[in-house]
Design a protein around this motif. Structure first.
Motif, PDB file in Angstrom:
ATOM      1  N   ASP A 280      67.499  56.278   4.494  1.00 28.90           N
ATOM      2  CA  ASP A 280      68.138  56.626   3.213  1.00 28.90           C
ATOM      3  C   ASP A 280      69.228  57.676   3.361  1.00 28.90           C
ATOM      4  N   LEU A 281      69.251  58.373   4.508  1.00 30.08           N
ATOM      5  CA  LEU A 281      70.262  59.412   4.707  1.00 30.08           C
ATOM      6  C   LEU A 281      71.607  58.799   5.054  1.00 30.08           C
TER       7      LEU A 281
ATOM      8  N   GLY B  41      77.804  70.549   4.497  1.00 29.94           N
ATOM      9  CA  GLY B  41      78.020  69.155   4.120  1.00 29.94           C
ATOM     10  C   GLY B  41      77.166  68.178   4.888  1.00 29.94           C
ATOM     11  N   ALA B  42      76.072  68.636   5.477  1.00 26.11           N
ATOM     12  CA  ALA B  42      75.176  67.743   6.214  1.00 26.11           C
ATOM     13  C   ALA B  42      74.323  66.925   5.248  1.00 26.11           C
ATOM     14  N   SER B  43      73.785  65.827   5.744  1.00 22.19           N
ATOM     15  CA  SER B  43      72.841  65.049   4.943  1.00 22.19           C
ATOM     16  C   SER B  43      71.427  65.595   5.097  1.00 22.19           C
TER      17      SER B  43
ATOM     18  N   LEU C 185      72.680  74.958   3.712  1.00 21.40           N
ATOM     19  CA  LEU C 185      72.136  74.260   2.544  1.00 21.40           C
ATOM     20  C   LEU C 185      72.970  74.541   1.305  1.00 21.40           C
ATOM     21  N   GLU C 186      73.418  75.789   1.162  1.00 20.99           N
ATOM     22  CA  GLU C 186      74.245  76.147   0.007  1.00 20.99           C
ATOM     23  C   GLU C 186      75.567  75.385   0.014  1.00 20.99           C
ATOM     24  N   GLY C 187      76.077  75.091   1.197  1.00 18.88           N
ATOM     25  CA  GLY C 187      77.343  74.389   1.311  1.00 18.88           C
ATOM     26  C   GLY C 187      77.213  72.886   1.350  1.00 18.88           C
ATOM     27  N   SER C 188      76.001  72.389   1.181  1.00 20.62           N
ATOM     28  CA  SER C 188      75.753  70.951   1.177  1.00 20.62           C
ATOM     29  C   SER C 188      75.335  70.507  -0.223  1.00 20.62           C
TER      30      SER C 188
END
Length: 417
Positions: free
Chosen positions: A235-236, A303-305, A332-335
């Motif tokens: 799903d990623l 921006g990681a999944s 995480l904050e930037g994703s």
């Protein structure tokens, strides 16, 4: 299964009857799955690794152990246990002098030829291999000639297993012998410089492998086991950041199984990253990147999944794990909201939980490895939650994939206001 009452009720006869019942179930399982029955032959096939078969194995092994303990009694048990360290010496010598490669995959070898290949005198070669034969490792085909059996062949053909056994004898068990002295010197401190490994080698374990790259390669092979989990990787979309990914063995397997995924491997050990570059095949080369990064410093990839940290937290003391978890927050904050942090590590049973004794022992053994070598520990779910909240109160635990195998997986998210 491990309650005191049940242990007290066990008798030689009831255990023998249980062993017979479980043995029949094991045979039935193997026949129904068209797997060969186990033998000591060097050509024996590996046993199944499915969780339901492992449960059968655990039940049978538990009863076999209890029966042996009752038949032997305490005095014989301790006499045998106390000399087991000397048996370990035989394994150490055989690994260091590479008996497992010197003995040919097919046919046998004379004592004189084995000693010559190993670079060891015949007397000690003979004594070591005969000690191992009593442990069902190697076999004597005719007087003075030796060959593989199933247990020695496993180390002949499986380089990862051999590396795991060798590094355990060469580094970990030597450190283990210093446990009481190291802990007595610092009874209230536990981290990479307050542990038996440091006491034995005079250097933290991670620095040791940087100083000894030849051992770092062996350690990387030993750690190369990969278990797929029930997490929905399919799903990623995009890139999974593999934090502390070492040589990238997990990244490579992920990329093989899920061709739509990219994996960014991060590690602070340049030697590990260099090994990883050499492992890439053409099918994954353009989807895996390697970056030198310190996971104590703020995460730079945004921006990681998903962010994956696998078998890293158990190497560090609580205060260090809090720093690692804090450092992941910027990523995480930037994703996108809902981007998971996946903590893939062993999950210890909560106090008072009812679990099979041998299942728990395997985890307690791993926990002692962490105590000896890293001044660290394996953790329960509640201990993980406590460290997550200390790192950032916005961390929330989602699903727990508590696998029946060695590792579990925690889905963690960062709450957004």
């Amino acid at each position: 299964m491990g309650s005191i009452a049940k242990q007290e009720e066990a008798s030689i006869l009831s255990l023998a009857e249980g062993i017979l019942k479980d043995t029949k179930q094991v045979i039935s399982y193997l026949k129904s799955s068209k797997a060969a029955l186990p033998t000591f032959s060097a050509a024996a096939e590996p046993l199944p690794t499915a969780p339901d078969f492992q449960q059968l194995q655990t039940s049978l092994r538990t009863q076999l152990e209890d029966l042996q303990l009752l038949v032997d009694g305490p005095a014989r048990f301790y006499r045998y246990f106390l000399v087991s360290g000397y048996e370990i010496a035989a394994f150490q010598i055989a690994l260091t002098f590479d008996f497992f490669t010197a003995v040919p995959a097919q046919g046998d070898i004379s004592l004189a030829e084995l000693a010559n290949k190993a670079g060891l005198d015949q007397d000690r070669t003979n004594r070591v291999i005969r000690m191992l034969i009593t442990q069902r490792v190697f076999q004597e085909t005719r007087p003075g000639f030796f060959a593989h059996n199933a247990f020695s062949m496993a180390l002949h053909r499986d380089e990862e297993m051999k590396s795991m056994v060798h590094y355990s004898f060469d580094e970990m068990l030597k450190a283990s012998a210093h446990s009481s002295d190291a802990i007595k010197a610092d009874p209230f401190e536990a981290d990479s410089v307050h542990c038996p490994f440091y006491d034995r080698f005079g250097i933290p374990i991670f620095d040791y492998y940087r100083k000894h790259p030849e051992h770092a390669g062996r350690f990387a092979k030993a750690m190369a086991g990969w278990r797929k989990h029930s997490y929905p990787w399919a799903d990623l979309k995009g890139t999974v950041v593999d934090i502390g990914g070492g040589s990238g063995h997990v990244a490579i397997e992920l990329a093989k199984f899920y061709p739509h995924l990219k994996v960014a491997v991060q590690d602070g050990d340049a030697a590990m990253l260099a090994i990883g570059q050499k492992l890439l095949s053409d099918s994954v080369r353009d989807r895996i990147s390697f970056t030198h990064a310190n996971f104590f410093e703020p995460q730079q990839y945004v921006g990681a999944s998903a962010y994956l940290i696998r078998q890293c937290t158990h190497n560090w003391a609580d205060h260090d794990v809090v720093k690692i978890l804090k450092a992941i927050v910027p990523g995480l904050e930037g994703s996108a909201p809902g981007t998971p942090l996946l903590i893939n590590d062993m999950i210890m049973p909560e106090p008072g939980s009812e679990v099979p004794r041998l299942w728990e022992r395997e985890r307690r053994q791993a926990d002692m490895v962490m105590l000896v070598c890293y001044g660290a520990k394996q953790r329960t779910v509640s201990e993980f939650v406590g460290l997550l909240k200390e790192a950032d109160p916005r961390y929330v635990l989602g699903k727990v994939h508590a696998e029946k195998g060695a590792l579990g997986l925690l889905e963690v998210y960062l709450e957004r206001s």
